[in-house]
Design a protein around this motif. Structure first.
Motif, PDB file in Angstrom:
ATOM      1  N   SER A 246       0.832  -1.199   0.000  1.00 32.79           N
ATOM      2  CA  SER A 246       0.000   0.000   0.000  1.00 32.79           C
ATOM      3  C   SER A 246       0.869   1.252   0.000  1.00 32.79           C
ATOM      4  CB  SER A 246      -0.917  -0.010   1.225  1.00 32.79           C
ATOM      5  OG  SER A 246      -1.742   1.133   1.245  1.00 32.79           O
ATOM      6  N   LEU A 247       1.939   1.258   0.780  1.00 26.04           N
ATOM      7  CA  LEU A 247       2.854   2.399   0.809  1.00 26.04           C
ATOM      8  C   LEU A 247       3.514   2.599  -0.551  1.00 26.04           C
ATOM      9  CD1 LEU A 247       4.447   4.647   2.085  1.00 26.04           C
ATOM     10  CD2 LEU A 247       5.953   2.936   3.146  1.00 26.04           C
ATOM     11  N   ALA A 248       3.897   1.505  -1.202  1.00 22.67           N
ATOM     12  CA  ALA A 248       4.495   1.604  -2.533  1.00 22.67           C
ATOM     13  C   ALA A 248       3.512   2.235  -3.516  1.00 22.67           C
ATOM     14  CB  ALA A 248       4.922   0.224  -3.017  1.00 22.67           C
ATOM     15  N   GLN A 249       2.225   1.890  -3.389  1.00 21.09           N
ATOM     16  CA  GLN A 249       1.229   2.467  -4.290  1.00 21.09           C
ATOM     17  C   GLN A 249       1.028   3.951  -4.004  1.00 21.09           C
ATOM     18  OE1 GLN A 249      -0.141   0.808  -6.930  1.00 21.09           O
ATOM     19  NE2 GLN A 249      -0.763   2.901  -7.434  1.00 21.09           N
ATOM     20  N   VAL A 250       1.085   4.327  -2.731  1.00 21.22           N
ATOM     21  CA  VAL A 250       0.997   5.751  -2.382  1.00 21.22           C
ATOM     22  C   VAL A 250       2.152   6.516  -3.008  1.00 21.22           C
ATOM     23  CG1 VAL A 250       1.184   7.399  -0.466  1.00 21.22           C
ATOM     24  CG2 VAL A 250      -0.310   5.399  -0.260  1.00 21.22           C
ATOM     25  N   MET A 251       3.346   5.925  -3.004  1.00 22.04           N
ATOM     26  CA  MET A 251       4.502   6.576  -3.626  1.00 22.04           C
ATOM     27  C   MET A 251       4.281   6.752  -5.126  1.00 22.04           C
ATOM     28  SD  MET A 251       7.724   4.742  -1.666  1.00 22.04           S
ATOM     29  CE  MET A 251       8.944   5.747  -2.538  1.00 22.04           C
ATOM     30  N   ARG A 252       3.740   5.731  -5.767  1.00 21.11           N
ATOM     31  CA  ARG A 252       3.465   5.848  -7.213  1.00 21.11           C
ATOM     32  C   ARG A 252       2.444   6.956  -7.480  1.00 21.11           C
ATOM     33  NH1 ARG A 252       2.937   0.179  -6.604  1.00 21.11           N
ATOM     34  NH2 ARG A 252       4.756  -0.981  -7.348  1.00 21.11           N
ATOM     35  N   ASP A 253       1.400   7.006  -6.640  1.00 24.97           N
ATOM     36  CA  ASP A 253       0.315   7.957  -6.879  1.00 24.97           C
ATOM     37  C   ASP A 253       0.771   9.402  -6.678  1.00 24.97           C
ATOM     38  OD1 ASP A 253      -1.346   5.828  -7.417  1.00 24.97           O
ATOM     39  OD2 ASP A 253      -2.213   5.764  -5.398  1.00 24.97           O
ATOM     40  N   THR A 254       1.728   9.621  -5.800  1.00 20.83           N
ATOM     41  CA  THR A 254       2.150  10.993  -5.492  1.00 20.83           C
ATOM     42  C   THR A 254       3.430  11.402  -6.208  1.00 20.83           C
ATOM     43  OG1 THR A 254       3.332  10.182  -3.519  1.00 20.83           O
ATOM     44  CG2 THR A 254       1.058  10.952  -3.211  1.00 20.83           C
ATOM     45  N   SER A 255       4.065  10.474  -6.913  1.00 25.87           N
ATOM     46  CA  SER A 255       5.322  10.800  -7.602  1.00 25.87           C
ATOM     47  C   SER A 255       5.044  11.413  -8.966  1.00 25.87           C
ATOM     48  CB  SER A 255       6.184   9.548  -7.743  1.00 25.87           C
ATOM     49  OG  SER A 255       5.567   8.627  -8.620  1.00 25.87           O
ATOM     50  N   ARG A 256       6.115  11.864  -9.623  1.00 27.14           N
ATOM     51  CA  ARG A 256       6.004  12.459 -10.949  1.00 27.14           C
ATOM     52  C   ARG A 256       6.752  11.600 -11.951  1.00 27.14           C
ATOM     53  NH1 ARG A 256       9.387  17.349  -9.102  1.00 27.14           N
ATOM     54  NH2 ARG A 256      10.594  15.466  -8.669  1.00 27.14           N
ATOM     55  N   THR A 257       6.473  11.821 -13.205  1.00 24.68           N
ATOM     56  CA  THR A 257       7.204  11.113 -14.258  1.00 24.68           C
ATOM     57  C   THR A 257       8.683  11.479 -14.163  1.00 24.68           C
ATOM     58  OG1 THR A 257       5.273  11.200 -15.704  1.00 24.68           O
ATOM     59  CG2 THR A 257       7.405  10.768 -16.748  1.00 24.68           C
ATOM     60  N   GLY A 258       9.524  10.483 -14.139  1.00 25.59           N
ATOM     61  CA  GLY A 258      10.957  10.724 -14.037  1.00 25.59           C
ATOM     62  C   GLY A 258      11.519  10.479 -12.657  1.00 25.59           C
ATOM     63  N   ASP A 259      10.665  10.446 -11.616  1.00 25.66           N
ATOM     64  CA  ASP A 259      11.146  10.127 -10.270  1.00 25.66           C
ATOM     65  C   ASP A 259      11.522   8.649 -10.197  1.00 25.66           C
ATOM     66  OD1 ASP A 259      10.643  12.719  -9.567  1.00 25.66           O
ATOM     67  OD2 ASP A 259       8.743  12.297  -8.573  1.00 25.66           O
ATOM     68  N   ILE A 260      12.572   8.350  -9.459  1.00 25.32           N
ATOM     69  CA  ILE A 260      13.037   6.969  -9.299  1.00 25.32           C
ATOM     70  C   ILE A 260      12.605   6.472  -7.934  1.00 25.32           C
ATOM     71  CG2 ILE A 260      15.000   5.404  -9.465  1.00 25.32           C
ATOM     72  CD1 ILE A 260      14.486   7.108 -11.977  1.00 25.32           C
ATOM     73  N   LEU A 261      11.695   5.507  -7.914  1.00 27.04           N
ATOM     74  CA  LEU A 261      11.162   4.967  -6.665  1.00 27.04           C
ATOM     75  C   LEU A 261      11.725   3.577  -6.438  1.00 27.04           C
ATOM     76  CD1 LEU A 261       7.401   5.918  -7.227  1.00 27.04           C
ATOM     77  CD2 LEU A 261       9.238   7.347  -6.286  1.00 27.04           C
ATOM     78  N   ALA A 262      12.150   3.313  -5.186  1.00 34.62           N
ATOM     79  CA  ALA A 262      12.754   2.013  -4.900  1.00 34.62           C
ATOM     80  C   ALA A 262      12.505   1.614  -3.453  1.00 34.62           C
ATOM     81  CB  ALA A 262      14.257   2.049  -5.183  1.00 34.62           C
ATOM     82  N   ARG A 263      12.418   0.305  -3.268  1.00 28.69           N
ATOM     83  CA  ARG A 263      12.413  -0.231  -1.902  1.00 28.69           C
ATOM     84  C   ARG A 263      13.868  -0.440  -1.516  1.00 28.69           C
ATOM     85  NH1 ARG A 263      10.135  -6.079   0.198  1.00 28.69           N
ATOM     86  NH2 ARG A 263      10.337  -5.681   2.451  1.00 28.69           N
ATOM     87  N   PHE A 264      14.272   0.231  -0.442  1.00 34.19           N
ATOM     88  CA  PHE A 264      15.677   0.202  -0.040  1.00 34.19           C
ATOM     89  C   PHE A 264      15.989  -1.019   0.809  1.00 34.19           C
ATOM     90  CE2 PHE A 264      19.500   2.028   2.069  1.00 34.19           C
ATOM     91  CZ  PHE A 264      20.198   2.347   0.915  1.00 34.19           C
ATOM     92  N   GLY A 265      14.993  -1.510   1.518  1.00 33.67           N
ATOM     93  CA  GLY A 265      15.182  -2.684   2.371  1.00 33.67           C
ATOM     94  C   GLY A 265      14.205  -2.646   3.526  1.00 33.67           C
ATOM     95  N   GLY A 266      13.613  -3.801   3.849  1.00 33.21           N
ATOM     96  CA  GLY A 266      12.662  -3.844   4.957  1.00 33.21           C
ATOM     97  C   GLY A 266      11.510  -2.893   4.709  1.00 33.21           C
ATOM     98  N   GLU A 267      11.274  -1.962   5.671  1.00 34.33           N
ATOM     99  CA  GLU A 267      10.209  -0.978   5.525  1.00 34.33           C
ATOM    100  C   GLU A 267      10.729   0.381   5.064  1.00 34.33           C
ATOM    101  OE1 GLU A 267      11.351  -0.977   9.961  1.00 34.33           O
ATOM    102  OE2 GLU A 267      11.278  -2.385   8.278  1.00 34.33           O
TER     103      GLU A 267
END
Length: 345
Positions: A246-267
């Motif tokens: 759910s948090l990952a989806q929130v990041m997608r919804d609030t990010s912009r085209t060109g932003d690099i989103l990643a899970r760094f580890g754990g939470e």
């Protein structure tokens, strides 16, 4: 003169003529027998050829590859059952699979959007037909009823010095999907679908180098799901996984085209924000924090709520990506120390 003496001369001539006639008849019979044997051998040879052709065609029809044999001029002289099925599947009304037609002409009758592929195909096929190449391979895709379908086309010269070539089309959709799955596994986080640390590092280094070269702003957000251990203890690891998704989806919804989103580890999650000042990054982080605070994560007929703490850092001259991450991590620590569910810079 006696009668015997009178007819003896005629008997000799009759016997001589009869012998000559018998000899001629024997020779004629021998010639006819020889011709009959030759006709029989020819018929047997033709029958063997016919049976061989039938056997070869049966073998070709049992092969899953779509196969056609082309003359040295590129005319289709023979096809197998898979070729006919492929032709009919993509709209051909020719039950013979275009036998007797020029293959290049058929290719050039395709839609306009495939012309680049057809040009490449025609170039390779023409080179093989002209003897300039022994083989040619081309991978392409076509739309199908169940999505995109991938094929491998091969063109090979025949070894009988006839100038003919064999064209085959092999369905490799399963292979391409497996390759895509491997790429996904190599570059994305399996739980959230975001980029993994490998992709994050590679992309960040590129953006960092570009920002340093052109003196462009660049910022980083590091965020952490608050009290995540308590969420796991209360709802189990399945609930915790749902919260991370759910948090990952929130990041997608609030990010912009060109932003690099990643899970760094754990939470922990990281977002690289090219062309973004510290003020812009703080505003984006606050929007993400609020969206996370109002997100409801479905779980076993109920909902789980969560909050996030976010640290923001901006690139300074000469700073490496590791140093930039360290500044963002320090800011994240301050956000947690000051009560969580907040943004710190």
């Amino acid at each position: 003169m006696g009668t015997d003496h009178l007819i003896a001369h005629f008997e000799r001539r009759f016997l001589y003529a009869t012998s000559i006639l018998a000899l001629l008849l024997s020779l004629l019979m021998a010639v006819m027998l020889a011709q009959l044997r030759a006709i029989t051998r020819s018929a047997q040879a033709h029958e063997r050829i016919r049976q061989s052709q039938q056997s070869t065609q049966a073998v070709l029809n049992s092969v899953s590859l779509a196969i056609a044999i082309l003359s040295s001029q590129g005319v289709i002289v023979s096809v197998n059952a898979a070729w006919r099925r492929l032709a009919q599947e993509y709209g051909s009304k020719d039950a013979d699979g275009f036998v007797g037609q020029n293959y290049l002409a058929i290719c050039y009758s395709a839609q306009d959007e495939t012309m680049e592929r057809v040009d490449s195909l025609a170039e390779g096929l023409s080179a093989v037909l002209a003897g300039k190449r022994l083989a040619f391979e081309h991978i392409y895709s076509l739309p199908g009823s169940e999505g995109e379908r991938w094929y491998r086309m091969k063109v090979l010269t025949m070894s009988d010095n006839s100038g003919r070539v064999v064209v085959s089309h092999e369905l490799i959709t399963a292979l391409k999907r497996a390759e895509a799955a491997l790429r996904t596994a190599a570059y994305t986080d399996h739980l959230t679908g975001l980029n993994n640390r490998r992709v994050l590092s590679e992309a960040a280094e590129r953006h960092l180098a570009n920002a340093h070269r052109h003196q462009l702003p660049l910022s980083v957000m590091m965020l952490d799901c608050d009290h995540f251990k308590q969420i796991n203890d209360t709802f189990g690891h399945a609930g915790g996984d749902e919260v991370l998704r759910s948090l990952a989806q929130v990041m997608r919804d609030t990010s912009r085209t060109g932003d690099i989103l990643a899970r760094f580890g754990g939470e922990e999650f990281v977002a690289v924000l090219p062309h973004t000042t510290s003020e812009g990054a703080a505003a984006l982080a606050e929007r993400l924090r609020q969206a996370g605070e109002h997100a409801l994560t479905p779980h076993e007929g109920s909902h789980i709520t969560f909050t996030v703490s976010i640290g923001v850092a901006s690139l300074q001259p000469g700073m490496s990506f590791g140093e930039l991450l360290k500044h963002a991590d320090d800011a994240l620590y301050r956000a947690k120390a000051n009560g969580r569910n907040r943004v710190a810079t």
